[in-house]
Design a protein around this motif. Sequence first.
Motif, PDB file in Angstrom:
ATOM      1  N   ARG A  21       0.981  -1.056  -0.050  1.00 13.34           N
ATOM      2  CA  ARG A  21      -0.156  -0.240   0.111  1.00 13.34           C
ATOM      3  C   ARG A  21       0.841   1.447  -0.354  1.00 13.34           C
ATOM      4  O   ARG A  21       0.730   2.112  -0.709  1.00 13.34           O
ATOM      5  N   ALA A  22       2.008   0.935   1.297  1.00 16.47           N
ATOM      6  CA  ALA A  22       2.953   2.247   0.634  1.00 16.47           C
ATOM      7  C   ALA A  22       3.728   3.157  -1.144  1.00 16.47           C
ATOM      8  O   ALA A  22       3.671   3.948  -1.204  1.00 16.47           O
ATOM      9  N   ILE A  23       3.868   1.185  -1.174  1.00 13.84           N
ATOM     10  CA  ILE A  23       4.711   1.698  -2.984  1.00 13.84           C
ATOM     11  C   ILE A  23       3.382   2.388  -3.251  1.00 13.84           C
ATOM     12  O   ILE A  23       3.963   4.107  -4.241  1.00 13.84           O
ATOM     13  N   ALA A  24       2.539   1.447  -3.289  1.00 15.01           N
ATOM     14  CA  ALA A  24       1.239   2.379  -4.321  1.00 15.01           C
ATOM     15  C   ALA A  24       1.377   3.471  -4.318  1.00 15.01           C
ATOM     16  O   ALA A  24       0.670   4.210  -4.764  1.00 15.01           O
ATOM     17  N   VAL A  25       0.856   3.920  -2.534  1.00 10.53           N
ATOM     18  CA  VAL A  25      -0.010   5.452  -2.488  1.00 10.53           C
ATOM     19  C   VAL A  25       1.969   6.484  -3.189  1.00 10.53           C
ATOM     20  O   VAL A  25       1.044   7.436  -3.452  1.00 10.53           O
ATOM     21  N   LEU A  26       3.173   5.989  -2.748  1.00 10.84           N
ATOM     22  CA  LEU A  26       4.122   6.681  -3.151  1.00 10.84           C
ATOM     23  C   LEU A  26       3.896   6.919  -5.159  1.00 10.84           C
ATOM     24  O   LEU A  26       4.282   8.261  -5.172  1.00 10.84           O
TER      25      LEU A  26
ATOM     26  N   LEU B 240      -1.097  -5.298 -23.718  1.00 15.77           N
ATOM     27  CA  LEU B 240      -1.042  -6.154 -22.837  1.00 15.77           C
ATOM     28  C   LEU B 240      -2.109  -4.444 -22.494  1.00 15.77           C
ATOM     29  O   LEU B 240      -0.690  -3.214 -22.046  1.00 15.77           O
ATOM     30  N   PRO B 241      -3.218  -4.221 -21.733  1.00 15.75           N
ATOM     31  CA  PRO B 241      -3.124  -2.754 -21.197  1.00 15.75           C
ATOM     32  C   PRO B 241      -2.237  -2.985 -20.019  1.00 15.75           C
ATOM     33  O   PRO B 241      -1.852  -3.859 -19.220  1.00 15.75           O
ATOM     34  N   LEU B 242      -1.775  -1.804 -19.623  1.00 14.73           N
ATOM     35  CA  LEU B 242      -1.499  -1.392 -18.186  1.00 14.73           C
ATOM     36  C   LEU B 242      -2.216  -1.757 -17.027  1.00 14.73           C
ATOM     37  O   LEU B 242      -1.360  -2.376 -16.244  1.00 14.73           O
ATOM     38  N   GLY B 243      -3.601  -1.526 -16.439  1.00 14.31           N
ATOM     39  CA  GLY B 243      -3.995  -2.158 -15.280  1.00 14.31           C
ATOM     40  C   GLY B 243      -4.138  -3.768 -15.874  1.00 14.31           C
ATOM     41  O   GLY B 243      -3.867  -3.939 -14.804  1.00 14.31           O
TER      42      GLY B 243
ATOM     43  N   MET C 292      -0.610   2.866 -11.892  1.00 17.55           N
ATOM     44  CA  MET C 292       0.161   1.439 -11.813  1.00 17.55           C
ATOM     45  C   MET C 292       0.139   1.950 -10.152  1.00 17.55           C
ATOM     46  O   MET C 292      -0.182   0.520  -9.828  1.00 17.55           O
ATOM     47  N   GLY C 293      -0.115   2.606  -9.079  1.00 15.99           N
ATOM     48  CA  GLY C 293      -0.465   3.188  -7.736  1.00 15.99           C
ATOM     49  C   GLY C 293      -1.613   1.929  -7.547  1.00 15.99           C
ATOM     50  O   GLY C 293      -2.333   1.522  -6.888  1.00 15.99           O
ATOM     51  N   VAL C 294      -2.727   3.264  -8.433  1.00 14.85           N
ATOM     52  CA  VAL C 294      -4.757   3.102  -7.791  1.00 14.85           C
ATOM     53  C   VAL C 294      -4.449   1.290  -8.463  1.00 14.85           C
ATOM     54  O   VAL C 294      -5.610   0.988  -7.988  1.00 14.85           O
TER      55      VAL C 294
ATOM     56  N   SER D 204     -11.014   7.042  -8.402  1.00 12.84           N
ATOM     57  CA  SER D 204     -10.589   5.411  -7.715  1.00 12.84           C
ATOM     58  C   SER D 204     -11.705   4.900  -6.439  1.00 12.84           C
ATOM     59  O   SER D 204     -11.811   3.918  -6.107  1.00 12.84           O
ATOM     60  N   LEU D 205     -11.984   5.793  -5.593  1.00 16.17           N
ATOM     61  CA  LEU D 205     -13.169   5.892  -4.952  1.00 16.17           C
ATOM     62  C   LEU D 205     -14.522   5.749  -5.544  1.00 16.17           C
ATOM     63  O   LEU D 205     -14.548   4.284  -4.467  1.00 16.17           O
ATOM     64  N   ALA D 206     -14.727   6.500  -5.727  1.00 14.06           N
ATOM     65  CA  ALA D 206     -15.793   5.759  -6.694  1.00 14.06           C
ATOM     66  C   ALA D 206     -15.508   4.609  -7.501  1.00 14.06           C
ATOM     67  O   ALA D 206     -16.791   4.034  -6.962  1.00 14.06           O
TER      68      ALA D 206
END
Length: 362
Positions: free
Chosen positions: A11-16, A248-251, A37-39, A138-140
């Motif tokens: 999670r820390a890596i994602a939010v950073l 390949l899609p990023l997501g 990427m983080g999301v 992303s929260l939505a």
Amino acid sequence: MQYIKQLDSLRAIAVLFVIFHHWKPVPHVNRFSLGAMGVYIFFVISGFLISSILLFAKKDHETNHTSKKTILKSFYLRRVLRIFPLYYFAITLGYILQNHINLYVDFEKLLPYLATFTTNYYFLFNETWGGLFSHFWSLAVEEQFYLIWPWILVYCHKKYLPVVIIIFIFIGIGHQYLSNYEIEQVGISTLSCFDALGLGSLLAFYYVYNPPTLIKFQKVFAPLGIIILVLFLMKYLFLYGVIFIPNLPLGTSMAIMTTALINHFIVHHENKNFKEAFFFKNKILIWIGKLSYGLYVYHYFIPEIFGPIIFGQNTQTFKNQNFSLNHSLQFVTYLLITLFISFISYRFLEQRFLKLKNLFKY
């Protein structure tokens, strides 16, 4: 369910990643789409944790005949206690500050979509972003996912669940391939995120019902994740078009790599010889991970609120700078402020509501 501390590090890596993307949008950083990427890392983690909670509850229903309505009621109340207080506090903050700082959006127009967790479709259909509330899409997506996914997991017979989850994964992949990529906001549709949320859910199914399968998954996901990582780096290191690289899609790419990593954590997290322990069991990263929700929500506001006070400049001036010692100093200052505010928020706002979650089993 058992606490896996490496998920907090992830999670820390994602939010950073998200913070770095929003605060440092220079060309060669944007090329890697760190924010997206983080999301997607968050989506896989969320899919795994939420599905694990629900499936453990479902398992309890199968053995102890717990009411399915009780499971869903407890789940939604616990989600409300986790998400709503900080989310609506941030919206209230925006309402108070709209006449004092630049929100870079018509707040009154955006407010109904913020209040109903539908900003992603507002941004998508209007081909625009929401200023300092842009990242709320992303929260939505997660809240919309919660409207349907718990019902499917709880009421669908477990023998059909893997097939249902795989269908959702392919809906997500297919939607990304079929979408109009001339629209910048194309990836924020909830359907486009089903692959990441679904992969986390698929991992959760076997984590709950057949843990030994995860060891077999490791033999597949580990090399697959490495292959996709190599292809991903080749594509974004200017080799795309020079040699053939599958598009390949990023997501989906990030979702598969994150799933491989989480599967590795599950299989090895209690191993004292865990090779990545020095990094993924790092106490600082784990601490940042626990604050990740606050960091995600607050970070976009910080340069706009504190920039004029400390450095005499707003968000746009800060973001448009090149790499320099001065910009690095500002970046570190804003990060420390965001960490401090997120800690205060976690300690005196979020935890007050998190303690209430103990009143509900699931």
